[in-house]
Motif scaffolding. Structure first.
Motif, mmCIF file in Angstrom:
data_model
loop_
_atom_site.group_PDB
_atom_site.id
_atom_site.type_symbol
_atom_site.label_atom_id
_atom_site.label_comp_id
_atom_site.label_asym_id
_atom_site.label_seq_id
_atom_site.Cartn_x
_atom_site.Cartn_y
_atom_site.Cartn_z
ATOM 1 N N LEU A 348 0.827 -1.205 0.000
ATOM 2 C CA LEU A 348 0.000 0.000 0.000
ATOM 3 C C LEU A 348 0.863 1.258 0.000
ATOM 4 N N SER A 349 1.958 1.225 0.732
ATOM 5 C CA SER A 349 2.860 2.368 0.756
ATOM 6 C C SER A 349 3.494 2.594 -0.614
ATOM 7 N N ASN A 350 3.972 1.509 -1.234
ATOM 8 C CA ASN A 350 4.612 1.629 -2.549
ATOM 9 C C ASN A 350 3.648 2.167 -3.605
ATOM 10 N N ILE A 351 2.440 1.602 -3.620
ATOM 11 C CA ILE A 351 1.531 1.984 -4.697
ATOM 12 C C ILE A 351 0.972 3.382 -4.459
ATOM 13 N N THR A 352 0.863 3.801 -3.199
ATOM 14 C CA THR A 352 0.432 5.169 -2.914
ATOM 15 C C THR A 352 1.472 6.161 -3.410
ATOM 16 N N THR A 353 2.738 5.880 -3.122
ATOM 17 C CA THR A 353 3.809 6.754 -3.591
ATOM 18 C C THR A 353 3.794 6.893 -5.107
ATOM 19 N N LEU A 354 3.523 5.805 -5.782
ATOM 20 C CA LEU A 354 3.522 5.821 -7.242
ATOM 21 C C LEU A 354 2.253 6.417 -7.830
ATOM 22 N N ALA A 355 1.081 6.058 -7.287
ATOM 23 C CA ALA A 355 -0.167 6.231 -8.034
ATOM 24 C C ALA A 355 -1.174 7.200 -7.422
ATOM 25 N N TRP A 356 -0.934 7.696 -6.207
ATOM 26 C CA TRP A 356 -1.883 8.653 -5.632
ATOM 27 C C TRP A 356 -1.811 9.949 -6.423
ATOM 28 N N ASP A 357 -2.943 10.410 -6.956
ATOM 29 C CA ASP A 357 -2.933 11.604 -7.811
ATOM 30 C C ASP A 357 -4.190 12.423 -7.544
ATOM 31 N N PRO A 358 -4.087 13.507 -6.762
ATOM 32 C CA PRO A 358 -5.259 14.318 -6.414
ATOM 33 C C PRO A 358 -5.958 14.934 -7.616
ATOM 34 N N SER A 359 -5.269 15.092 -8.731
ATOM 35 C CA SER A 359 -5.867 15.742 -9.892
ATOM 36 C C SER A 359 -6.814 14.820 -10.654
ATOM 37 N N TRP A 360 -6.757 13.513 -10.375
ATOM 38 C CA TRP A 360 -7.610 12.560 -11.088
ATOM 39 C C TRP A 360 -8.941 12.392 -10.372
ATOM 40 N N GLN A 361 -9.982 11.987 -11.126
ATOM 41 C CA GLN A 361 -11.257 11.656 -10.499
ATOM 42 C C GLN A 361 -11.161 10.356 -9.714
ATOM 43 N N SER A 362 -10.362 9.426 -10.171
ATOM 44 C CA SER A 362 -10.093 8.199 -9.416
ATOM 45 C C SER A 362 -9.140 8.513 -8.269
ATOM 46 N N LEU A 363 -9.091 7.608 -7.297
ATOM 47 C CA LEU A 363 -8.160 7.792 -6.189
ATOM 48 C C LEU A 363 -6.732 7.507 -6.627
ATOM 49 N N LEU A 364 -6.561 6.480 -7.434
ATOM 50 C CA LEU A 364 -5.245 6.041 -7.871
ATOM 51 C C LEU A 364 -5.144 6.087 -9.389
ATOM 52 N N SER A 365 -3.969 6.379 -9.875
ATOM 53 C CA SER A 365 -3.656 6.232 -11.296
ATOM 54 C C SER A 365 -2.914 4.903 -11.469
ATOM 55 N N ASN A 366 -2.227 4.732 -12.587
ATOM 56 C CA ASN A 366 -1.342 3.586 -12.802
ATOM 57 C C ASN A 366 -2.035 2.234 -12.701
ATOM 58 N N GLY A 367 -3.292 2.167 -13.154
ATOM 59 C CA GLY A 367 -3.957 0.883 -13.253
ATOM 60 C C GLY A 367 -3.763 0.282 -14.632
ATOM 61 N N THR A 368 -3.720 -1.040 -14.682
ATOM 62 C CA THR A 368 -3.652 -1.745 -15.961
ATOM 63 C C THR A 368 -4.922 -2.572 -16.108
ATOM 64 N N VAL A 369 -5.813 -2.125 -16.979
ATOM 65 C CA VAL A 369 -7.057 -2.852 -17.217
ATOM 66 C C VAL A 369 -6.779 -4.103 -18.028
ATOM 67 N N ASN A 370 -6.095 -3.922 -19.158
ATOM 68 C CA ASN A 370 -5.817 -5.033 -20.065
ATOM 69 C C ASN A 370 -4.586 -4.680 -20.883
ATOM 70 N N TRP A 371 -3.447 -5.272 -20.522
ATOM 71 C CA TRP A 371 -2.181 -4.939 -21.178
ATOM 72 C C TRP A 371 -2.188 -5.269 -22.669
ATOM 73 N N PRO A 372 -2.609 -6.460 -23.115
ATOM 74 C CA PRO A 372 -2.600 -6.744 -24.549
ATOM 75 C C PRO A 372 -3.530 -5.834 -25.347
ATOM 76 N N ALA A 373 -4.598 -5.333 -24.709
ATOM 77 C CA ALA A 373 -5.534 -4.436 -25.386
ATOM 78 C C ALA A 373 -5.086 -2.979 -25.309
ATOM 79 N N ASP A 374 -3.896 -2.734 -24.793
ATOM 80 C CA ASP A 374 -3.322 -1.391 -24.714
ATOM 81 C C ASP A 374 -4.165 -0.466 -23.831
ATOM 82 N N ASN A 375 -4.746 -1.026 -22.770
ATOM 83 C CA ASN A 375 -5.566 -0.258 -21.839
ATOM 84 C C ASN A 375 -4.876 -0.259 -20.481
ATOM 85 N N PHE A 376 -4.001 0.728 -20.277
ATOM 86 C CA PHE A 376 -3.255 0.805 -19.034
ATOM 87 C C PHE A 376 -2.952 2.261 -18.717
ATOM 88 N N LEU A 377 -2.295 2.487 -17.563
ATOM 89 C CA LEU A 377 -2.053 3.835 -17.048
ATOM 90 C C LEU A 377 -3.361 4.592 -16.819
#
Length: 446
Positions: A348-377
């Motif tokens: 949780l500490s690692n991913i917060t440091t990387l992906a917490w982004d107050p400017s986004w509507q989501s709480l976290l960025s840096n999600g990978t929905v589907n890597w082969p479908a090019d749906n990530f970040l």
């Protein structure tokens, strides 16, 4: 790698895990503020957020909404229930912003958009379990709610109808060839709806299906090192395994990290229901593989995928799901509780440091929905849900999260945003790597 080097690596990781602090962002006032804003922006007829657009567009981090008949639709209402739980745990103060909404009312009203799916769904298939989450949450609040009972039982019946006794599993995806019986590791999570319905009805068949599916998955989805295949295809008439592959990972031989996270949580849950030591051992093996193969900078969508090329982006949803699975494991595995809980906090500490982004509507960025479908970040709704849930669990467990989680001492929305904004800027290079109408009256839910 030499044995001495491996032992040193394990020792260093264990030390880091023991020293990790629960991130303040896990209890930031921005969480209820963002979730409330999203709730107030839901369209009519209702649709649900699933993932955001990506960081590399002109206006990133904006939720993309999908029709209710989508496997992720239950996660946003479940997030509202999770904030109601946090409000009950912590109370509502100006500092924690939990008093900005009636979370239970919002959870019930948004869940109403899922009610028709109990008898009329075409796309959910095995994922009725995920969509049932809000109704199980409602039953924790009001065990006599008949609408919620009916929904859980109907979704469980849908999943049970997909069971094949020859294969020993519930079918995941439908295929043009009915003899091709596809099962994905994610289905371990959907088994919970069978247990929920069993608790309501006493129907032993539902329990037996869940146990049989888990036993078959334990045999065929796991490699010797504790890693998992995403997809196993069976012959529906013989039960024989035809093929083992991936759909969302890098290759058939790689290990998709979100699938590995589902496996951790799913088998802990099965052990919690049955006390079968084989399920506990399987969860331990899955967790050990996850931790032993986790890079220092976050969680990757494929543990075995090459770093470059292409770049290997993190998956914040895999991180938060795994953290919840590890916290759950620490609660049922007393002999190694500290190991699992410390590892969860480190993730949780690692991913917060990387992906917490107050400017986004989501709480976290840096999600990978589907890597082969090019749906990530992207931001991902289930990544956010499990982020909130992890915070609640840490408070319930009485960790040092209790003070920061409930009192948010010295933390305000503005100061939290500023601190997190600094972190988001610092990690920009890492990210570059790769009032609506209700279908049924709200009165039915109260």
């Amino acid at each position: 790698m030499a044995v001495s080097s491996l032992l040193l690596l394990v020792t260093l990781y264990a030390t880091q895990a023991a020293q990790a602090a629960v991130p303040n962002e896990l209890f930031s006032p921005l969480i209820p503020q963002k979730v409330l804003t999203t709730s107030e922006s839901l369209p009519s007829p209702i649709m649900y957020p699933q993932y955001t657009n990506t960081w590399n567009v002109s206006n990133p981090g904006k939720w993309q909404d999908f029709i209710p008949d989508t496997w992720t639709s239950g996660f946003f209402p479940a997030s509202l229930y999770a904030l109601n739980t946090r409000k009950n745990l912590c109370g509502a103060t100006d500092a924690n912003a939990l008093g900005t909404a009636d979370w239970l009312e919002l959870a019930r009203s948004t869940s109403s958009g899922l009610i028709p799916l109990e008898h009329n769904n075409t796309n959910l298939q095995h994922d009725v379990g995920f969509v049932s989450f809000p109704f199980s949450e409602e039953l924790l609040v009001n065990p006599q709610n008949q609408t919620a009972k009916d929904a859980v039982n109907a979704f469980a019946a849908d999943l049970a109808a997909r069971f094949n006794a020859v294969v020993g599993c519930t079918r995941s995806w439908d295929t043009p060839d009915p003899t091709d019986f596809t099962v994905i590791i994610d289905n371990m999570m959907n088994l919970e709806v069978l247990w929920a319905s069993y608790a309501l009805t006493g129907n032993e068949t539902l329990k037996d299906i869940a146990i049989t599916h888990a036993n078959t998955t334990m045999i065929n989805h796991f490699r010797e090192d504790g890693s998992t295949w995403h997809v196993v295809e069976y012959n529906s008439t013989t039960g024989q395994v035809i093929r083992k592959r991936t759909s969302q990972g890098f290759s058939d031989n790689s290990t998709w990290s979100r699938g590995q996270a589902w496996a951790i949580y799913g088998f802990v849950n099965m052990y919690n229901h049955t006390q079968n030591p084989d399920f506990l051992q399987t969860a331990q093996r899955a967790a050990t593989y996850f931790l032993d193969n986790m890079p220092s900078d976050g969680i990757v969508p494929d543990f075995n995928a090459p770093l470059v090329p292409p770049p290997r982006p993190a998956d914040s949803s895999a991180a938060t799901i795994a953290a919840n699975g590890l916290l759950f494991l620490s609660q049922v595995d007393a002999s190694q509780a500290e190991k699992w809980s410390s590892a969860a906090v480190q993730i949780l500490s690692n991913i917060t440091t990387l992906a917490w982004d107050p400017s986004w509507q989501s709480l976290l960025s840096n999600g990978t929905v589907n890597w082969p479908a090019d749906n990530f970040l992207t931001g991902i709704v289930y990544g956010d849900y499990y982020y909130i849930k992890a915070g609640n669990t840490l408070i319930e467990m009485g960790t040092n999260a209790s003070t920061s989680g409930c009192d948010t001492t010295g933390t305000s929305a503005s100061s939290s945003a500023g601190a997190a904004g600094t972190g988001a800027s610092k990690n920009a290079a890492s990210r570059q790597l790769p009032s609506f109408s209700l279908p049924r009256s709200l009165q039915d839910l109260v």
